[in-house]
Design a protein around this motif. Structure first.
Motif, PDB file in Angstrom:
ATOM      1  N   PRO A   7       0.819  -1.207   0.000  1.00 39.66           N
ATOM      2  CA  PRO A   7       0.000   0.000   0.000  1.00 39.66           C
ATOM      3  C   PRO A   7       0.856   1.263   0.000  1.00 39.66           C
ATOM      4  N   SER A   8       0.324   2.338  -0.561  1.00 38.56           N
ATOM      5  CA  SER A   8       1.038   3.608  -0.551  1.00 38.56           C
ATOM      6  C   SER A   8       1.047   4.183   0.852  1.00 38.56           C
ATOM      7  N   ARG A   9       2.171   4.676   1.238  1.00 39.30           N
ATOM      8  CA  ARG A   9       2.220   5.458   2.470  1.00 39.30           C
ATOM      9  C   ARG A   9       3.395   6.400   2.342  1.00 39.30           C
ATOM     10  N   ARG A 224      -6.710   7.548   4.496  1.00 35.97           N
ATOM     11  CA  ARG A 224      -7.235   6.348   3.843  1.00 35.97           C
ATOM     12  C   ARG A 224      -8.683   6.569   3.393  1.00 35.97           C
ATOM     13  N   ASP A 227      -8.891   8.366   0.219  1.00 36.23           N
ATOM     14  CA  ASP A 227      -8.625   7.464  -0.905  1.00 36.23           C
ATOM     15  C   ASP A 227      -9.885   6.693  -1.281  1.00 36.23           C
ATOM     16  N   SER A 230     -12.289   8.703  -3.300  1.00 38.83           N
ATOM     17  CA  SER A 230     -11.880   9.050  -4.663  1.00 38.83           C
ATOM     18  C   SER A 230     -12.515   8.132  -5.709  1.00 38.83           C
ATOM     19  N   ARG A 280       1.951  15.456  -4.920  1.00 37.46           N
ATOM     20  CA  ARG A 280       1.345  14.413  -5.740  1.00 37.46           C
ATOM     21  C   ARG A 280       2.272  14.025  -6.893  1.00 37.46           C
ATOM     22  N   GLY A 285       0.023   9.777  -5.453  1.00 38.71           N
ATOM     23  CA  GLY A 285      -1.294  10.396  -5.384  1.00 38.71           C
ATOM     24  C   GLY A 285      -2.141  10.012  -4.194  1.00 38.71           C
ATOM     25  N   SER A 286      -1.729   8.992  -3.438  1.00 35.58           N
ATOM     26  CA  SER A 286      -2.564   8.573  -2.313  1.00 35.58           C
ATOM     27  C   SER A 286      -2.614   9.667  -1.248  1.00 35.58           C
ATOM     28  N   ARG A 288      -2.726   9.295   1.738  1.00 37.71           N
ATOM     29  CA  ARG A 288      -1.882   8.925   2.867  1.00 37.71           C
ATOM     30  C   ARG A 288      -0.474   9.472   2.668  1.00 37.71           C
TER      31      ARG A 288
ATOM     32  N   ASP B  88      -4.450   8.396 -10.586  1.00 38.01           N
ATOM     33  CA  ASP B  88      -3.180   8.440  -9.851  1.00 38.01           C
ATOM     34  C   ASP B  88      -3.021   7.306  -8.849  1.00 38.01           C
ATOM     35  N   PHE B  92      -2.375  -1.653  -6.603  1.00 38.20           N
ATOM     36  CA  PHE B  92      -2.449  -2.290  -5.282  1.00 38.20           C
ATOM     37  C   PHE B  92      -3.388  -1.519  -4.361  1.00 38.20           C
ATOM     38  N   ASP B  93      -3.235  -0.201  -4.322  1.00 39.84           N
ATOM     39  CA  ASP B  93      -4.107   0.613  -3.466  1.00 39.84           C
ATOM     40  C   ASP B  93      -5.568   0.433  -3.846  1.00 39.84           C
TER      41      ASP B  93
END
Ligand SMILES: Nc1ncnc2c1ncn2[C@@H]1O[C@H](COP(=O)(O)OP(=O)(O)OP(=O)(O)O)[C@@H](O)[C@H]1O
Ligand SMILES: [Mg+2]
Lengths: 344, 257
Positions: A7-9, A224, A227, A230, A280, A285-286, A288, B88, B92-93
């Protein structure tokens, strides 16, 4: 090359890099062209200010006093206000699913502008009333836009909210212009407030800090959820999320942040759009990633902008809002060009 | 597992869905077929609770109206026909969003959530794409990513709106076989809308033919896929023959209608 999937962080490296930029900006802000002080002494002095730590920076008491009473609060206020505006901008962008949403979108700026103008016109001698008026005005503007948007359209829908914000902004700005004509001799004061100022000292800093802390924490916690939003309300609902409720909470926090920033420093444009956008582009772009890095990046940006405002036409000062736009716009274009190939 | 009675939906001033009764048992696969605008997507949304409706929806013996959103999301996974993929967001997200009903409101995903997501991506051949931005995917890749999100939800019921329209032959088969295997192994209940009538007849236990918001026919594939019914409701000239396994195969006939 396949990166490790996950996951993006906000990666520690990015956070450290951003904090490094912020630290450099703050030391430069404290230094501010004083020829006989070295950056190293400023760093030592900053360490000395920390509780329970004592180091000798070799600075004379007068210099220490100058740093502590004038420069330090100024740098801190710039950092807090910049961070707030940027993180609030990111929050609004998440709520409205629009990267061009900005902290003043929902009538916050117009409300604050009107209330401040009224305060200056009615109570010209009570300078302490300005932050209170600005805060109430900003909150009132947002409340008005939100209520209007919800009665005009589906509860919590984004398009009507934005339109309501535009309508409220035009209306309140018209009234503000009308009111200010009654006291033409105060125009200078009104405009200098509108163009922003972070030189209010420790009082200004302590005034903004509690609101800043609460709203920033609340926004950072919602990364989160933004996200999830979105993908749109309908799909968020299919994932068990009540979009309208998330939107309300984030709007509340972002508006509190905006109102607090506006209350102590006036209207400082551009930070809330540009910083999240740069983050971004550079880091991902997340939300988080965007929320925490915008907080730090916005702080660094405004500290640097304040430094420019104080130095370019010294001993006179430029309004900081002019600098953010004047410096921010080319910087923004530069980042857009630099990252053009990487994304879009 | 899913039951609706007299389900009706009004959008604008049109009655888009009228008095639809539907019954799907646990482990069954129902395919909803019908011409464009018949109300197929709307029916799925109504079951999902995403559009206001009259009539009742019962899920696993409980009235759906009484379920909390998170409870419902743990029971039903939904892949929309036209999903919004934020350009964007990484693959996975996006797939991880399927774990939302299990993650506390302000909390973060657990290792288990990440593992489930990774294994679903693996099963759909998406591991290579996991860190790509959704905006950089082909139409078929997008569709599989959306399916991955729905599967990551690990709900006992899958509602898939046109899950295979953008897929090449091989991936179409892969997705349908995967869903079929999940259904046999874990007893998933599946409701899909499908435009390919032969494919619908091949995989589903039962078909529901919607026309102008009403259930025009329902039952086993051979009962619904008749030249008369398809010809009338799709306004198409077709020839239907039993295939090698006895399931109906629908051919278009040139020159019609
Ligand atoms: N928000 C809306 N307001 C008014 N009418 C709508 C709305 N959404 C859909 N409709 C109408 O409802 C009808 C059914 O739509 P639906 O999306 O359920 O069709 P469908 O059977 O899924 O069609 P397709 O095969 O093209 O996907 C269509 O005629 C459509 O125009
Ligand atoms: Mg449809």
């Amino acid at each position: 090359m396949v990166a490790q999937a996950g996951p993006s962080r906000a990666r520690p490296l990015w956070v450290l890099a951003a904090l490094g930029v912020l630290a450099v900006a703050m030391v430069a802000g404290l230094l501010d062209g004083a020829a006989d002080i070295s950056p190293w002494q400023v760093v030592l002095q900053a360490v000395d200010w920390l509780p329970f730590v004592h180091v000798d920076s070799g600075l004379a008491p007068v210099e220490q006093g100058l740093l502590f009473e004038l420069r330090l609060p100024r740098v801190l206020v710039a950092a807090v206000v910049g961070g707030l505006l940027a993180v609030a901008g990111a929050g609004y962008q998440g709520v409205f699913r629009n990267p061009l949403a900005d902290p003043y979108l929902l009538g916050a700026a117009a409300g604050a502008g009107l209330a401040t103008t009224v305060a200056i016109v009615l109570l010209p001698s009570a300078a302490g009333s300005i932050p209170v008026a600005a805060f109430l005005g900003a909150v009132g503007g947002v409340f008005l836009a939100y209520t209007l948007g919800n009665t005009a359209g589906r509860a919590g829908g984004t398009a009507t909210l934005v339109l309501a914000g535009v309508a409220v902004t035009s209306f309140l700005t018209a009234i503000q212009t009308f009111v200010q004509q009654f006291k033409v001799e105060e125009l200078q004061r009104i405009y200098s407030w509108i163009l922003g100022d972070v030189g209010g000292g420790w009082d200004q800093f302590w005034l903004v800090l509690p609101y800043a802390a609460v709203s920033a924490v609340l926004l950072l916690l919602h990364g989160r959820m933004l996200d999830v939003l979105s993908v749109g309300d309908e799909e968020a609902a299919s994932l068990g999320v009540r979009a309208a409720r998330v939107r309300f909470t984030v709007l509340l926090a972002a508006s509190l942040a905006t109102a607090a920033a506006v209350a102590v420093s006036g209207l400082i444009g551009f930070v809330g759009i540009v910083i999240p956008h740069v983050v971004r582009r550079l880091a991902g772009g997340s939300y988080r990633i965007v929320l925490p890095l915008s907080l730090i990046g916005g702080a660094a940006f405004l500290v640097a902008a304040d430094l420019v405002a104080r130095t370019v036409i010294a001993p006179a000062e430029l309004p900081i809002g002019v600098v953010t736009m004047f410096v921010g716009a080319p910087f923004f274009v530069g980042v857009l060009r630099m990252t053009r190939r990487a994304s879009t | 597992m899913i039951e609706t009675s007299a389900l009706s939906v009004r959008l604008g001033d049109r009655e888009v869905l009228a008095e639809v009764d539907l019954r799907v048992r646990r482990g069954d696969w129902l395919a909803i077929i019908g011409p464009n605008g018949a109300g197929k997507s709307t029916l799925l949304k109504a079951v999902m609770g995403l559009v206001a409706h009259r009539g009742t929806v019962t899920l696993d013996g409980r009235p759906a109206a009484g379920l909390k959103p998170r409870e419902r999301a743990r029971l039903l996974a939904y892949a929309p026909q036209t999903p919004a993929l934020p350009p964007d967001m990484t693959v996975f997200d996006y797939a991880l969003l399927g774990r939302t009903p299990y993650i506390p409101y302000l909390g973060r995903e657990s290792r288990h959530d990440r593992d489930v997501t990774a294994s679903v991506l693996d099963r759909l051949d998406l591991t290579e794409l996991a860190m790509r931005r959704a905006g950089e995917l082909s139409g078929g890749e997008r569709q599989r990513v959306v399916l991955a999100r729905a599967l990551a939800q690990q709900a006992p019921v899958l509602l898939l709106d046109e899950p295979t329209t953008a897929l090449d032959l091989g991936h179409q088969q892969q997705v349908l076989e995967l869903v079929d295997r999940l259904r046999r192994a874990d007893g998933l209940t599946v409701v899909t809308t499908l435009h390919d009538l032969t494919v619908a007849g091949l995989y589903a236990d039962a078909l529901l033919l919607l026309a102008e918001g009403r259930a025009a026919a329902s039952g086993a594939p051979a009962q619904v896929l008749t030249e008369a019914l398809v010809g009338r409701h799709f306004d198409a000239h077709v020839k239907i023959e039993p295939g090698p396994d006895g399931r109906p195969v629908v051919h278009l006939v040139r020159g019609g209608p």
